[in-house]
Design an enzyme around this catalytic site. Sequence first.
Site: not given
Length: 423
Positions: A22-23, A117, A122, A306, A398
């Site tokens: 995903k990232n 989230c 951030r 994470d 997600r």
Amino acid sequence: MQKIVIKGGIPLNGTINASGAKNAVLPIIAASIVGSGHSLIKNVPHLDDVTTMNELLIQMGVQLNIVDTTNVEICADYIDNPRAPYETVKTMRASILALGPLLTKYGKAEVSLPGGCAIGARPVDIHLKGLEAMGAKIKVENGYIIAQAKRLKGCQFYMDKVTVTGTENLLIAATLADGETILENCATEPEVVDVTKYLINMGAKIEGIGTSILKIQGVDKLTGCEHNVIPDRIEVGTFLVAAAATGGKITINKANPEDLESVLIKLREAGAEISTTEDSISLNMHGKRPKPVNINTAPHPAFPTDMQAQLCTLNAIASGYSIVTENLFENRFMHINELVRMGAEITVAGNQAIIQGIKQLNGAPTTATDLRASASLVIAGLVAKGETEIFDIHYIDRGYEVIEEKLNQLGAKIQRVTIEPGH
């Protein structure tokens, strides 16, 4: 609305394949904007955030074609609406990644301040300062970043804080800038490396791949290419922790052990027997209860933030006392209250979770508060006695591709249930 229901107490056993990261895929899709012609992105996971990013590019005028379930073809030669509206991107922090590509190729961008989230601050100030150092004119109005530049100019820029998306945004922007850009204190995560490789495949001139200093010589044009997205190390790590917590034995294929070294070290410390090949990881807990492991999160190659929530769950049923220290995000212990409701003995003091492992968690109704917290609750449900319900599972979707299907392949009893209105 839907919820996930888990009947716990079953050791995971079997083999699954890792999904694409995903990232990595989100910045790669955004980076495709800077290429001329068609790019084919392979190993794309089916996730809500990926769908949102695809929809965003289509709204801008990008030609985007889903070739099959895991391949996406993108051509960004004609963008007539270089804007990322709040309505589209409010659930996804990665929307900020459209800023650099749009600005460097089309000279203008209007991007909503990102959502996502609620795990802490951030800020995007590093993104904006870096682009301003390249000559962009930027203002923030009514919740939107409005940026313009005739052509970005190469510069030397030091990031005050290690930031993954900041590194990616400035890296992508620098590829078409005039002259040389030197970015210092860059993030070195595998996902950043994957984006860098994609840009190099398109013709970008980048030195220092995988290090904290990136040198980019701007070029006049980049050309679309074919790229295979790396495996999702956080998904892989989550399933390995789930197997360890349940005392199970699993193998994950299409995985990269090198990208998970810090997690594998901690799992071995917890008592897991782990073997690896170039593209697979096997874990065998031999039915044993895990030993407690202390965790300190930090940027790559240290232990990833994470994976913190998942290790909290592992420690909650471990045979002793542990301390988990979260150094990156101030609100990333929101899963603790839910674990306590299941019987866990955890105290939060500042940025530390102090955990006394107990033999058994008990099933309970729980609510996911963010993406990785949701993963920790799934693991808790797998080890708990009785039935666990998890609500607000849109967070799970997600970042985890068909998580219940993969867990059922490993013998878990987990299902997605539609909630009737009023319940």
